[in-house]
Enzyme design. Structure first.
Site, short mmCIF file in Angstrom:
data_model
loop_
_atom_site.label_atom_id
_atom_site.label_comp_id
_atom_site.label_asym_id
_atom_site.label_seq_id
_atom_site.Cartn_x
_atom_site.Cartn_y
_atom_site.Cartn_z
N LYS A 1 4.58 0.98 11.78
CA LYS A 1 5.96 0.50 11.79
C LYS A 1 6.52 0.78 13.19
CE LYS A 1 9.63 -1.11 9.62
NZ LYS A 1 9.74 -2.43 8.96
N ASP B 1 -1.96 3.94 -3.46
CA ASP B 1 -1.66 3.69 -4.88
C ASP B 1 -1.52 2.19 -5.13
OD1 ASP B 1 -1.68 6.39 -5.28
OD2 ASP B 1 0.20 6.46 -6.38
N ASP C 1 -0.07 7.07 1.68
CA ASP C 1 0.17 7.56 0.32
C ASP C 1 0.60 6.39 -0.57
OD1 ASP C 1 0.59 9.18 -1.83
OD2 ASP C 1 2.31 10.25 -1.01
N TYR D 1 4.88 14.23 6.32
CA TYR D 1 4.54 15.15 5.24
C TYR D 1 4.30 16.57 5.74
CZ TYR D 1 4.11 11.41 1.77
OH TYR D 1 4.36 10.38 0.90
N ASP E 1 5.48 -3.12 5.97
CA ASP E 1 6.16 -3.87 4.90
C ASP E 1 5.47 -5.21 4.66
OD1 ASP E 1 7.12 -3.97 7.51
OD2 ASP E 1 9.07 -4.79 6.97
#
Ligand code: NAI
Length: 347
Positions: free
Chosen positions: A181, A244, A240, A129, A216
């Site tokens: 990851k 949510d 992020d 980001y 994942d």
């Protein structure tokens, strides 16, 4: 509540746009009933900032936060026209708000999941980001290739991981799950996992448990069995998305608070936006902003006051069954606020 009167604490207050002023009024009335010792410095940002000072993040607002190092913020709208950058992103950069703290706790029973109590800690300044992005034009197509460069630094990994481990210990959490990851992005998220392993072995083994999970698998397990997790820490993009996801486990963004904690300041907010569709109607739910205020009380080391506030919210929602329309109730903001105030006064 403690028997001694706490010292006054200067703090910046940004009511925000849309429903912001309505829900902030409710929160201030409730903090008043609690006797929260904040000395508020009102400031503007978002659309209100553009109207007042031609900037969604006016200098006077930045100066106030530089002074107080603490803010409670309503939702901000970034004007679509005018090329303004998001005030939220600018605040994160300006005050190096590197830790985004997002707790998710079941408040109203009867949702898809019961008894959720998770905390997600997201790195807020680095990763993918950072905005190092560009297109490569080929054969007349200006956007033939899109590229982004992510950057995670050892120092950035250390400070977010330290924040997460220390938070988990201070709040008596059960364990910290490091989400990564590193099997694919061996440098970008490998450094995060490597740093976590080193720091845990050096400083935190025996004080708080740590486990590792690939992002994942984590996303799937959060849906299948969220109770296996407790406190999660991860890099910017994964955080992020997962923050949510965990808000969804407890009924969506409407009840979710967030804290942005940094070297130079801490800013607390509701996760939802300015809800322009219901602004001005007096029906907005102030719970998310209230829970953000509870996090702010914890942050300034007033945990008893924070606990009293959370209990009053719980009791109003579940014993008095007074709820706003978004939760299926028929109370307007004022009635819901008065019910919480009365729970606090009678505590
Ligand atoms: P939103 O969260 O404002 O609204 C989505 C839906 O949820 C709407 O139907 C709204 O009425 C409802 N809702 C949200 N908060 C509520 C509350 N407290 N009580 C009852 N109902 C509530 O998201 P949307 O519509 O995508 O964004 C509106 C504006 O907010 C945009 O300008 C966006 O940029 C801004 N925004 C600001 C954020 C911030 O400052 N942290 C975060 C997200 C959006």
């Amino acid at each position: 509540m403690s028997a001694t009167t706490p010292a006054r604490i200067p703090a910046t207050l940004i009511a925000g746009d849309g429903i912001g002023p309505e829900i902030m009024e409710a929160v201030l009335a409730i903090l008043d009933a609690l006797g929260a010792p904040f000395d508020w410095e009102p400031a503007v940002a978002g659309l209100a900032g553009v109207k007042a000072a031609g900037d969604p993040l006016p200098n006077a607002t930045l100066d106030s936060i530089r002074r107080t190092r603490l803010a409670l913020k309503g939702p901000l709208e970034t004007p679509v026209a005018g090329g303004y950058r998001s005030s939220n992103v600018r605040l994160r950069e300006e005050f190096k708000l590197y830790a985004n703290l997002r707790p998710a706790r079941s408040l109203v029973p009867g949702g898809r999941y019961e008894n959720i109590d998770l905390v997600l800690i997201r790195e807020n300044n680095e990763g993918l980001y950072m905005g190092y992005e560009h297109f490569i034009p080929i054969d007349g197509d200006p956007h033939a290739v899109g590229m982004a460069t992510g950057v995670n630094t050892r120092q950035g990994c250390r400070r977010i991981l330290e924040y997460a481990f220390e938070y988990a210990i201070a709040h008596e959490r059960k364990k910290v799950t490091v989400v990564h990851k590193a099997n694919i992005m061996k440098a970008l998220t490998g450094i995060f996992l490597e740093t976590a392993r080193e720091m845990h072995a050096d400083r935190y083994a025996g004080r708080i448990a740590m486990e590792e999970i690939i992002v994942d698998a984590c996303a799937m397990k959060l849906v299948m069995n969220p109770w296996q997790f407790d406190t999660l820490v991860t890099t910017n993009l994964f955080g992020d998305i997962l923050s949510d996801e965990i808000a969804g486990l407890v009924g969506g963004l409407g009840m979710a608070p967030g804290g942005n904690i940094g070297e130079h300041a801490a800013i607390f907010e509701a996760v939802h936006g300015s809800a322009p569709d219901i602004a001005g109607r007096g029906i907005a739910n102030p719970t998310a902003l209230l829970l953000a205020a509870a996090m702010m009380l914890d942050h300034v080391n007033l945990p008893a006051m924070a606990a009293l506030l959370r209990r009053a919210i719980d009791e109003t929602l579940n014993l008095d069954r007074i709820r706003t329309g978004d939760l299926g109730g028929d109370a307007d903001t004022k009635r819901y606020t008065a019910a919480i105030v009365s729970r606090i006064r009678n505590a």
